[in-house]
Design a protein around this motif. Structure first.
Motif, PDB file in Angstrom:
ATOM      1  N   SER A   1       0.833  -1.202   0.000  1.00  0.00           N
ATOM      2  CA  SER A   1       0.000   0.000   0.000  1.00  0.00           C
ATOM      3  C   SER A   1       0.870   1.255   0.000  1.00  0.00           C
ATOM      4  O   SER A   1       1.955   1.277   0.577  1.00  0.00           O
ATOM      5  CB  SER A   1      -0.917   0.013   1.224  1.00  0.00           C
TER       6      SER A   1
ATOM      7  N   GLU B   1      -2.506 -11.851   7.914  1.00  0.00           N
ATOM      8  CA  GLU B   1      -2.912 -11.063   6.756  1.00  0.00           C
ATOM      9  C   GLU B   1      -3.782 -11.929   5.851  1.00  0.00           C
ATOM     10  O   GLU B   1      -3.717 -13.161   5.888  1.00  0.00           O
ATOM     11  CB  GLU B   1      -1.698 -10.528   6.006  1.00  0.00           C
TER      12      GLU B   1
ATOM     13  N   ASP C   1     -13.888  -7.543   9.514  1.00  0.00           N
ATOM     14  CA  ASP C   1     -13.425  -6.622   8.468  1.00  0.00           C
ATOM     15  C   ASP C   1     -13.909  -7.133   7.122  1.00  0.00           C
ATOM     16  O   ASP C   1     -14.256  -8.314   6.968  1.00  0.00           O
ATOM     17  CB  ASP C   1     -11.896  -6.536   8.482  1.00  0.00           C
TER      18      ASP C   1
ATOM     19  N   LYS D   1      -6.156  -4.764   6.531  1.00  0.00           N
ATOM     20  CA  LYS D   1      -5.123  -4.468   7.512  1.00  0.00           C
ATOM     21  C   LYS D   1      -4.702  -5.729   8.260  1.00  0.00           C
ATOM     22  O   LYS D   1      -5.491  -6.666   8.435  1.00  0.00           O
ATOM     23  CB  LYS D   1      -5.619  -3.405   8.498  1.00  0.00           C
ATOM     24  N   THR D   2      -3.461  -5.750   8.693  1.00  0.00           N
ATOM     25  CA  THR D   2      -2.938  -6.859   9.481  1.00  0.00           C
ATOM     26  C   THR D   2      -3.618  -6.897  10.839  1.00  0.00           C
ATOM     27  O   THR D   2      -3.873  -5.870  11.464  1.00  0.00           O
ATOM     28  CB  THR D   2      -1.418  -6.699   9.674  1.00  0.00           C
ATOM     29  N   ARG D   3      -3.903  -8.116  11.296  1.00  0.00           N
ATOM     30  CA  ARG D   3      -4.509  -8.303  12.605  1.00  0.00           C
ATOM     31  C   ARG D   3      -3.565  -9.119  13.491  1.00  0.00           C
ATOM     32  O   ARG D   3      -2.807  -9.953  13.002  1.00  0.00           O
ATOM     33  CB  ARG D   3      -5.842  -9.043  12.477  1.00  0.00           C
TER      34      ARG D   3
END
Length: 272
Positions: A67, A107, A198, A240-242
């Protein structure tokens, strides 16, 4: 930076991983001046991992820092590359033990399986020309090991030198008729413990998964390497990464591709 120095830096990174130390960016004499130098360090680290870390052969590839916001944060204007080793590729459903990681992240991606060897001399590829080499597509998790990195002090060269933080992947069921599906415009949804977490569109990662595949292919060709039949390529995360907690169960569902499931549990039997 000569071979002896890159090997020495790679050795430090390897030991930091083995000893589960917090991630530290490369600074001072260890700081690579260019991305190419950072990749030289990455290559040296992979050699150590394969000879001393029992990682097995390279069986896949990943793209990271996709990104614009993350690229700006990390001081680059392009993505970065990392390898995936055979013993870190898992099939859904998979149970990951958080005790195996300093800090586990997750991810949400599309993985592509390569149908046949890709001729290095045919590079550069684009999304159209690389598509003929894809056998199947599937939803996937990438497991991230960031070793409690301080996100206020990051740079892409340090991350990629440390194998782009790849701790493994979990693959859903392959879909072979993927050409009938618009891979770049599929709705994806993440649930954790059955609750919606998400959602996003697969096109949020570089516009299309095939764009990520083409980038990886061209990167490898520039370093005199090529994709091989049977390898998988992770094409970037549109979400987004969690950072899951022990006991969490994640499911990533992609319209027309199915789902992939990952459970985080410190009660993992050895058979897992």
């Amino acid at each position: 930076m000569d071979r002896n120095q890159t090997d020495a830096i790679a050795r430090k990174i390897f030991q930091a991983n083995v000893q589960r130390e917090q991630f530290q960016p490369l600074r001072g004499d260890d700081q690579p001046e260019t991305l190419d130098t950072a990749y030289d360090i990455q290559d040296a680290l992979y050699r150590i991992m394969q000879t001393e870390g029992q990682s097995g052969p390279v069986a896949g590839h990943k793209i990271a820092v996709t990104s614009p916001d993350i690229q700006k944060l990390c001081g680059v204007d392009q993505p970065v590359y990392g390898s995936i080793f055979a013993n870190t590729i898992h099939r859904s459903p998979h149970i990951a033990n958080p005790a195996d990681f300093v800090r586990i992240g997750v991810e949400f991606e599309i993985a592509l399986l390569i149908r046949e060897d890709v001729p290095m001399q045919a590079a550069p590829f684009d999304a159209d020309t690389i598509s003929r080499y894809v056998a199947s597509a599937m939803p996937a998790f990438e497991i991230i090991e960031d070793r409690n990195a301080d996100y206020s002090d990051l740079d892409a060269r340090s991350i990629l030198a440390d194998r782009c933080w790849c701790g493994g992947v979990v693959l859903g069921k392959p879909v072979e008729n993927w050409r009938r599906i618009d891979l770049g415009n599929l709705a994806g949804m993440v649930t954790v413990n059955g609750e919606s977490l998400d959602s996003g569109n697969t096109g949020n990662a570089l516009g299309h998964p095939l764009n990520g595949l083409a980038w990886v292919t061209n990167h490898l060709a520039a370093r005199r390497r090529a994709l091989k039949a049977g390898e998988i390529v992770m094409t970037g995360s549109p979400l987004k990464t969690r950072f899951p907690a022990n006991g969490d169960s994640y499911t990533y569902t992609v319209d027309q591709l199915g789902e992939v499931t990952l459970q985080i549990s410190n009660k993992v039997h050895k058979a897992e």
